[in-house]
Design a protein around this motif. Structure first.
Motif, short mmCIF file in Angstrom:
data_model
loop_
_atom_site.label_atom_id
_atom_site.label_comp_id
_atom_site.label_asym_id
_atom_site.label_seq_id
_atom_site.Cartn_x
_atom_site.Cartn_y
_atom_site.Cartn_z
N ASP A 1 0.83 -1.21 0.00
CA ASP A 1 0.00 0.00 0.00
C ASP A 1 0.86 1.25 0.00
OD1 ASP A 1 -2.68 1.35 0.39
OD2 ASP A 1 -1.66 2.03 2.20
N VAL A 2 1.94 1.25 0.80
CA VAL A 2 2.85 2.40 0.85
C VAL A 2 3.51 2.61 -0.51
CG1 VAL A 2 4.92 3.37 1.96
CG2 VAL A 2 3.26 2.08 3.32
N VAL A 3 3.95 1.51 -1.13
CA VAL A 3 4.62 1.59 -2.43
C VAL A 3 3.67 2.10 -3.51
CG1 VAL A 3 5.62 0.20 -4.28
CG2 VAL A 3 6.35 -0.16 -1.92
N VAL A 4 2.47 1.57 -3.56
CA VAL A 4 1.50 2.01 -4.58
C VAL A 4 1.21 3.49 -4.43
CG1 VAL A 4 -0.91 1.79 -5.33
CG2 VAL A 4 0.47 -0.25 -4.93
N ARG A 5 0.98 3.93 -3.20
CA ARG A 5 0.70 5.35 -2.99
C ARG A 5 1.88 6.22 -3.41
NH1 ARG A 5 0.67 6.42 1.96
NH2 ARG A 5 0.63 4.43 3.08
N GLY A 6 3.10 5.72 -3.18
CA GLY A 6 4.29 6.48 -3.56
C GLY A 6 4.43 6.60 -5.06
N ILE A 7 4.22 5.51 -5.77
CA ILE A 7 4.36 5.52 -7.23
C ILE A 7 3.27 6.38 -7.87
CG2 ILE A 7 4.23 4.08 -9.30
CD1 ILE A 7 5.58 1.86 -7.65
N LEU A 8 2.07 6.33 -7.31
CA LEU A 8 0.96 7.11 -7.87
C LEU A 8 0.96 8.56 -7.38
CD1 LEU A 8 -1.98 4.52 -7.63
CD2 LEU A 8 -0.55 5.08 -9.62
N GLY A 9 1.89 8.90 -6.49
CA GLY A 9 1.98 10.26 -5.99
C GLY A 9 0.83 10.65 -5.08
N GLU A 10 0.28 9.67 -4.36
CA GLU A 10 -0.88 9.93 -3.51
C GLU A 10 -0.53 10.34 -2.09
OE1 GLU A 10 -3.95 6.79 -5.75
OE2 GLU A 10 -3.12 6.32 -3.76
N GLY A 11 0.74 10.29 -1.74
CA GLY A 11 1.12 10.68 -0.38
C GLY A 11 0.64 9.71 0.67
N GLY A 12 0.13 10.25 1.76
CA GLY A 12 -0.32 9.39 2.86
C GLY A 12 0.81 9.11 3.83
N PRO A 13 0.52 8.37 4.90
CA PRO A 13 1.52 8.14 5.93
C PRO A 13 2.65 7.24 5.44
CG PRO A 13 -0.43 6.82 6.36
CD PRO A 13 -0.78 7.74 5.23
N PRO A 14 3.87 7.46 5.94
CA PRO A 14 4.99 6.58 5.61
C PRO A 14 4.87 5.27 6.38
CG PRO A 14 5.69 8.19 7.22
CD PRO A 14 4.28 8.56 6.83
N ALA A 15 5.73 4.33 6.05
CA ALA A 15 5.72 3.03 6.73
C ALA A 15 6.17 3.20 8.18
CB ALA A 15 6.63 2.05 6.01
N ALA A 16 5.51 2.49 9.07
CA ALA A 16 5.86 2.49 10.50
C ALA A 16 5.77 1.06 11.00
CB ALA A 16 4.92 3.40 11.29
N TYR A 17 6.70 0.67 11.86
CA TYR A 17 6.79 -0.73 12.27
C TYR A 17 6.76 -0.90 13.79
CZ TYR A 17 8.37 -0.93 7.44
OH TYR A 17 8.45 -0.79 6.08
N HIS A 18 6.17 0.05 14.49
CA HIS A 18 6.16 -0.04 15.95
C HIS A 18 5.13 -1.03 16.46
CE1 HIS A 18 2.87 2.75 15.10
NE2 HIS A 18 2.39 2.49 16.30
N ALA A 19 4.23 -1.49 15.59
CA ALA A 19 3.17 -2.40 16.05
C ALA A 19 2.97 -3.56 15.08
CB ALA A 19 1.87 -1.62 16.22
N VAL A 20 4.07 -4.17 14.67
CA VAL A 20 3.98 -5.32 13.77
C VAL A 20 3.54 -6.55 14.58
CG1 VAL A 20 5.23 -6.89 12.25
CG2 VAL A 20 5.73 -4.43 12.20
#
Length: 466
Positions: free
Chosen positions: A333-352
């Motif tokens: 989801d993070v990658v798709v948003r990045g490629i499409l230029g949609e922004g949104g929150p970056p990846a976070a791993y504090h609650a995997v």
């Protein structure tokens, strides 16, 4: 040999759960996407990991439940039979055929290439098929590396010359062996070891670290050591394997550094997984091919777009952020948003979240107590035995377990938690939300927990944190 040239907006190398999702969504957004896979579309999870292994776990659990009937609900005689398990696994994996998955991918608009893809330039992926033919696909907008991982096999003297199993061979087995040695006391080794034990195999687990599930809380080790030993599994911890021998008809022999000589019909190597960065062409982007993972930023970029040149993204096991299907889907989801230029929150791993599907299940999220202390947090913990919280559950009916919470008192939130016991992975959901959303301890303490449930132990553990 001639190399065929092609172009696309995006090239996705590796079509496991995350790669398939990213390729499909980008194609549905109108981009020209080429998806590359050398193995089975869908990746490890549906064919050798999550899905077939949980069919085996569930089947073994039914045997265990049947054996618990006597003395609690009547009498029962349980006779294990492996053939129905084999049939169920073959059905779930379509007999290890990805035809339906390929059709699903193409139906989303992705152009599919079967073969091994490697970066041959920052904007180029060269795909070699089984016949040696090559296609060089130049990406106009992005390359996504989602190549997953392979079972990591340690360089133990003698091992490479033997017919050992990894999880892949264990999943496809058509008859349970009379005896089984398991090298590795992590999730895969323990899950499959317990499965085979419940179907009548004499199982021995050998773990080089001091604890089973060494990444998890020590209480998880103590619980599983007791339960697995009660199941009849022989467990050796702090046991380094120095050599392996195999003789047809006699089976495998492990020689441990402490002097143990362990013998069994079959050997399962479950010592983790690794990504082959040399194979994917990491040197093309100046990444050390011997590194454990591709370096990515918070947007999953190995190399951001620059001066009109396409960017390189990565997702899944190859990023080193957790070899879990749910992590790869989250990263997609993070990658798709990045490629499409949609922004949104970056990846976070504090609650995997992570779950080991043994019986009892071990669910965990965020930091362990040791990890939190290593980070210098103001740590307080709460630990509750399920038999105390549930008022009367007993070992005899399989309700062993505990809930452990890890809090940072400076921020006043939970930073980790473990839910070990029946449905441990399901009970974990409440803690995953709490850790992810950083819900204040004061708010969690106000919650009403249903009685008599296993998740009620979370409320009891919260009251211990002061």
């Amino acid at each position: 040999m001639a190399v065929r040239a092609d172009t696309a907006d995006v090239v996705v190398v590796g079509l496991g759960p995350g790669g398939e999702e990213a390729a499909g969504r980008l194609a549905e957004a109108g981009l020209d996407v080429v998806g590359v896979e050398e193995g089975l579309v869908g990746g490890e999870c549906p064919y050798y990991g999550c899905i077939p292994s949980k069919i085996m776990v569930r089947s073994a659990g039914l045997l265990a439940e049947g054996r618990r009937i006597t003395g609690h609900a009547g009498t029962a005689m349980v006779h294990p039979e492996w053939r129905p398990v084999t049939r169920a696994v073959r059905k779930a994996t379509a007999d290890w055929d990805d035809k339906i998955a390929v059709e699903r991918l193409i139906g989303r608009g992705v152009r599919f290439l079967r073969g091994t893809g490697r970066l041959t330039a920052r904007d180029e992926v060269t795909v070699a098929d089984v016949d040696g033919n090559e296609t060089a696909v130049r990406a106009r907008q992005a390359v996504v590396l989602a190549v997953g991982s392979e079972p990591a096999v340690p360089p133990i003297p003698g091992l490479a010359r033997t017919p050992y199993w990894t999880n892949r061979e264990a999943i496809r087995v058509e008859e349970v062996p009379g005896s089984l040695l398991v090298i590795g006391g992590g999730s895969i080794g323990l899950e499959l070891g317990q499965v085979f034990c419940r179907f009548g195999t004499a199982v021995t687990v050998v773990e080089g670290m001091q604890r089973l599930l060494p990444r998890e809380e020590p209480e998880a080790h103590e619980l599983l050591l007791k339960v697995l030993t009660d199941n009849g599994i022989e467990v050796h911890t702090s046991a380094r394997v120095g050599a392996v021998d195999y003789e047809e008809g006699a089976g495998f022999t492990l020689y441990c550094d402490r002097g143990e000589r362990l013998v069994a019909e079959r050997l399962l190597v479950a010592t983790g997984r690794r990504s082959d960065l040399a194979k994917v062409g990491a040197l093309a982007v100046d990444v050390d091919a011997e590194a454990p993972a591709l370096p990515v930023d918070e947007r999953l970029r190995v190399a951001p777009p620059v001066s009109g040149r396409p960017g390189i993204w990565a997702l899944g096991d190859v990023t080193g952020k957790g070899a879990y299907t749910h992590v790869s889907m989250y990263q997609a989801d993070v990658v798709v948003r990045g490629i499409l230029g949609e922004g949104g929150p970056p990846a976070a791993y504090h609650a995997v979240p992570r779950v080991t599907f043994t019986d009892p299940e071990i669910g965990a999220v965020g930091l362990t107590e040791w990890e939190a202390r290593e980070r210098g947090l103001a740590v307080r913990t709460g630990l509750v035995d399920l038999s105390t919280s549930a008022r009367g559950t007993t070992h005899q009916i399989g309700n062993d377990g505990f809930v452990k919470l890890v809090a940072d008192m400076l921020s006043g939130v939970l930073v980790g938690g473990t839910t070990a016991g029946p449905y441990g992975g399901e009970v974990l959901g409440a803690l995953s939300v709490a850790v992810h959303a950083r819900v204040p301890l004061a708010v969690l303490r106000e919650q009403i927990w249903a009685y008599p449930t296993f998740h009620r132990a979370i409320g009891d553990a919260l009251r211990q944190i002061k």
